[in-house]
Enzyme design. Structure first.
Site, short mmCIF file in Angstrom:
data_model
loop_
_atom_site.label_atom_id
_atom_site.label_comp_id
_atom_site.label_asym_id
_atom_site.label_seq_id
_atom_site.Cartn_x
_atom_site.Cartn_y
_atom_site.Cartn_z
N TYR A 62 1.01 -1.25 -0.25
CA TYR A 62 0.00 -0.24 0.03
C TYR A 62 1.03 1.27 -0.07
O TYR A 62 1.95 1.33 0.72
CB TYR A 62 -1.04 0.18 1.22
CG TYR A 62 -2.08 -0.92 1.08
CD1 TYR A 62 -2.29 -1.80 0.09
CD2 TYR A 62 -2.78 -1.45 2.34
CE1 TYR A 62 -3.44 -2.62 0.10
CE2 TYR A 62 -3.97 -2.26 2.40
CZ TYR A 62 -4.04 -2.94 1.17
OH TYR A 62 -5.10 -3.84 1.27
N SER A 227 -12.51 -4.28 0.45
CA SER A 227 -13.53 -3.34 -0.49
C SER A 227 -14.83 -3.75 -0.38
O SER A 227 -15.41 -3.89 -1.44
CB SER A 227 -13.13 -3.39 -1.99
OG SER A 227 -13.41 -2.40 -2.52
N PRO A 228 -15.47 -3.83 0.81
CA PRO A 228 -16.77 -4.18 1.13
C PRO A 228 -17.81 -3.09 0.13
O PRO A 228 -18.96 -3.71 0.00
CB PRO A 228 -17.12 -3.96 2.55
CG PRO A 228 -15.93 -3.15 3.11
CD PRO A 228 -14.56 -3.31 2.14
N LEU A 229 -17.40 -1.94 0.11
CA LEU A 229 -18.28 -1.00 -0.43
C LEU A 229 -17.90 -0.87 -1.80
O LEU A 229 -18.40 0.16 -2.48
CB LEU A 229 -18.01 0.43 0.05
CG LEU A 229 -18.72 0.27 1.69
CD1 LEU A 229 -18.40 1.81 2.35
CD2 LEU A 229 -20.05 -0.14 1.72
N GLY A 232 -16.28 2.59 -2.76
CA GLY A 232 -17.32 3.66 -2.63
C GLY A 232 -18.70 3.31 -3.36
O GLY A 232 -19.63 4.24 -2.69
N LEU A 234 -21.01 1.01 -3.43
CA LEU A 234 -22.04 0.59 -2.71
C LEU A 234 -22.28 1.39 -1.45
O LEU A 234 -23.16 0.93 -0.63
CB LEU A 234 -22.02 -0.93 -2.55
CG LEU A 234 -21.87 -1.87 -3.50
CD1 LEU A 234 -21.47 -3.22 -3.14
CD2 LEU A 234 -23.49 -1.92 -4.10
#
Length: 346
Positions: A62, A227-229, A232, A234
């Site tokens: 990262y 990256s659950p969204l 961004g 969702l």
């Protein structure tokens, strides 16, 4: 904050994990990785602790913007730890190994994605130095390694655990059969094996429900969601969009799913909750999920997302979300379970 056991470890971690992929340089384009400078990153981490988030996730790559910048996110976390105030002691820290580091000549001909005992040792030592710590609670394989025998991979991680530099080992993007292969190899060595794995899982990507999640539950492996969204997407309210910048990938995702996103935003309005918070609450409702790895770019993002742990979705709401975003068809009814990604030997 809600706390859940991480797999079979009996260690309780916050049900939201702070992802640090946005921590990097201040001149990155808004809406892209690395768009959070060090000052805001410090504010985010302090705020996370104040909300009871004790689980931080990072990776050695990262902040990978080019030679000389590899590991910038870990360095930011390390400098934050160095401020004291029991910051390090209050964090269950996870980082990753496998991908290419961009430092000039660091790995020579081995500058490629993959795992070996040699690379794991070198890269973990580098992470410890950047993070300004003498141990890492959870080291995760960024990808499955198909070119190296599991005995060699476990030899590397066992050595780190035995010397106290690492507590636990996790994976990322493993198929169910790969989880079982890893665990079988570890069991033969009388080693604990994987205690967690990261998956892509959201309303538009639910294949993990077919095999990976049942396998993880059976094996006592905690599931973390990267990256659950969807960067961004969702969390976007298409009925009332705000002023936060979106990158081209996110905009394309929204346009592809606009009819569903419109129905979903309407449902969230009816519930009186932000779209992103309902998304996280829906993910947290799955019994396999330990924590989504949220990646706030600002303190404002974090303040909004922590509200998700207070949301309980009724059976009726869950059924409505299933109608808008249908679950995958099981392999007994519709052919083989779809795989998450193609195998690569490159």
């Amino acid at each position: 904050m809600e706390y859940r056991p991480l797999g079979s470890t009996n260690v309780l971690v916050s049900s939201l994990c702070l992802g640090t992929g946005n921590f990097g340089r201040s001149d990155a384009a808004p809406g892209n990785w690395g768009a959070t400078d060090e000052k805001e990153a410090f504010r985010i981490m302090d705020a996370a602790l104040s909300y009871g988030i004790n689980f931080f996730d990072t990776a050695n790559v990262y902040g990978n913007f080019g030679p000389g910048t590899t590991g910038d996110s870990e360095r930011i976390i390390g400098r934050w730890f160095a401020q004291g105030g029991n910051r390090r002691e209050r964090v269950f820290l996870a980082t990753k190994v496998s991908r290419v580091m961009l430092d000039n000549d660091f790995d020579g001909p081995n500058t490629r994605d993959g795992l070996s005992l040699w690379k794991i040792r070198r890269h973990v030592e580098g992470s410890l130095e950047r993070l300004q710590t003498d141990h890492i609670e959870l080291i995760q394989m960024h990808y499955v390694e198909h070119r190296t025998q599991w005995d060699q991979i476990w030899e590397a991680f066992e050595g780190l655990v035995r010397t106290g530099k690492v507590d636990y080992v996790g994976g990322s993007q493993f198929y169910a059969w790969e989880l079982m292969k890893a665990q079988a190899s570890a069991q033969k060595r009388h080693f604990m094996g994987l205690i967690s794995t990261q998956h892509r899982y959201d309303m538009t990507s639910r294949e993990a429900e077919l095999e990976a999640f049942p396998c993880a539950i059976d094996q006592g492996i905690g599931i973390l969601l990267f990256s659950p969204l969807r960067r961004g997407a969702l969390a976007v309210d298409v009925l009332e969009p705000d002023d936060r910048p979106l990158n081209d990938e996110t905009v394309q995702f929204i346009e592809t799913h606009r009819p569903q996103m419109t129905e979903y935003a309407t449902l969230c309005h009816d519930l009186g909750h932000r779209v992103g918070n309902v998304t996280l609450a829906w993910q947290l409702a799955h019994p396999a999920v330990t924590a989504p790895v949220i990646g706030p770019a600002t303190v404002r993002d974090l303040e909004e997302l922590v509200e998700s742990v207070e949301i309980s979705l009724s059976d009726e709401v869950m059924a409505e979300i299933d109608r808008i975003f249908p679950a995958p068809v099981g392999h007994f009814y519709g052919g083989p379970a779809p795989e998450m990604r193609p195998l690569s030997w490159a």
